[in-house]
Write a protein that holds these residues in place. Structure first.
Motif, PDB file in Angstrom:
ATOM      1  N   THR A   1    -114.776   2.051 -46.102  1.00  0.00           N
ATOM      2  CA  THR A   1    -115.893   2.268 -45.141  1.00  0.00           C
ATOM      3  C   THR A   1    -116.321   0.815 -44.855  1.00  0.00           C
TER       4      THR A   1
ATOM      5  N   GLN B   1    -114.173   7.590 -53.502  1.00  0.00           N
ATOM      6  CA  GLN B   1    -113.466   8.740 -53.442  1.00  0.00           C
ATOM      7  C   GLN B   1    -114.347   9.983 -53.699  1.00  0.00           C
TER       8      GLN B   1
ATOM      9  N   THR C   1    -115.973   5.208 -41.449  1.00  0.00           N
ATOM     10  CA  THR C   1    -115.104   5.593 -42.374  1.00  0.00           C
ATOM     11  C   THR C   1    -113.777   6.191 -42.157  1.00  0.00           C
ATOM     12  N   GLU C   2    -112.975   5.749 -42.828  1.00  0.00           N
ATOM     13  CA  GLU C   2    -111.533   6.303 -42.744  1.00  0.00           C
ATOM     14  C   GLU C   2    -111.231   7.098 -44.002  1.00  0.00           C
ATOM     15  N   ILE C   3    -110.779   8.394 -43.951  1.00  0.00           N
ATOM     16  CA  ILE C   3    -110.659   9.139 -44.974  1.00  0.00           C
ATOM     17  C   ILE C   3    -108.978   9.283 -45.142  1.00  0.00           C
ATOM     18  N   TYR C   4    -108.375   9.229 -46.473  1.00  0.00           N
ATOM     19  CA  TYR C   4    -106.923   9.450 -46.756  1.00  0.00           C
ATOM     20  C   TYR C   4    -106.974  10.426 -47.973  1.00  0.00           C
ATOM     21  N   LYS C   5    -106.006  11.272 -47.571  1.00  0.00           N
ATOM     22  CA  LYS C   5    -105.769  12.461 -48.661  1.00  0.00           C
ATOM     23  C   LYS C   5    -104.224  12.054 -49.133  1.00  0.00           C
TER      24      LYS C   5
ATOM     25  N   PHE D   1    -109.807  12.893 -51.974  1.00  0.00           N
ATOM     26  CA  PHE D   1    -109.793  11.952 -50.812  1.00  0.00           C
ATOM     27  C   PHE D   1    -110.113  10.656 -51.355  1.00  0.00           C
ATOM     28  N   SER D   2    -109.686   9.714 -50.551  1.00  0.00           N
ATOM     29  CA  SER D   2    -110.340   8.356 -50.747  1.00  0.00           C
ATOM     30  C   SER D   2    -110.776   7.721 -49.518  1.00  0.00           C
ATOM     31  N   THR D   3    -111.826   6.861 -49.369  1.00  0.00           N
ATOM     32  CA  THR D   3    -112.540   6.465 -48.261  1.00  0.00           C
ATOM     33  C   THR D   3    -112.526   5.004 -48.088  1.00  0.00           C
TER      34      THR D   3
ATOM     35  N   THR E   1    -114.741   1.089 -50.986  1.00  0.00           N
ATOM     36  CA  THR E   1    -113.822   1.996 -50.954  1.00  0.00           C
ATOM     37  C   THR E   1    -114.487   3.044 -51.851  1.00  0.00           C
TER      38      THR E   1
ATOM     39  N   TYR F   1    -115.602  -4.045 -46.292  1.00  0.00           N
ATOM     40  CA  TYR F   1    -115.383  -2.899 -46.587  1.00  0.00           C
ATOM     41  C   TYR F   1    -115.808  -2.253 -47.970  1.00  0.00           C
TER      42      TYR F   1
END
Length: 69
Positions: free
Chosen positions: A42, A19, A49-53, A38-40, A17, A15
């Motif tokens: 991938t 932002q 891709t997962e997105i985190y807020k 946001f952070s991702t 990472t 993966y």
């Protein structure tokens, strides 16, 4: 790379990472203020891709949970 993360699409454990920032509402867009962060995560194979807020402090906790940090 020590990782507990596994891609839900292809099963890969590799993966990357990153932002990014984005605008939130109408006034933010008008004044070009990027106030949402946001952070991702991938997958290096299929690019899923997962997105985190979250706030900066919470992001560290999220990555510790997934990546065993």
């Amino acid at each position: 790379m020590n990782s507990n993360w596994v891609c839900p699409k292809c099963g890969n454990t590799g993966y990357e990472t990153d932002q990014f920032q984005a605008t939130g509402g109408t006034l933010s867009k008008l004044f070009d203020v990027q106030n949402k962060r946001f952070s991702t995560v991938t997958c290096t194979r299929c690019k899923y891709t997962e997105i985190y807020k979250a706030s900066s402090n919470e992001l560290g906790n999220i990555f510790d949970l997934f990546f065993g940090g």
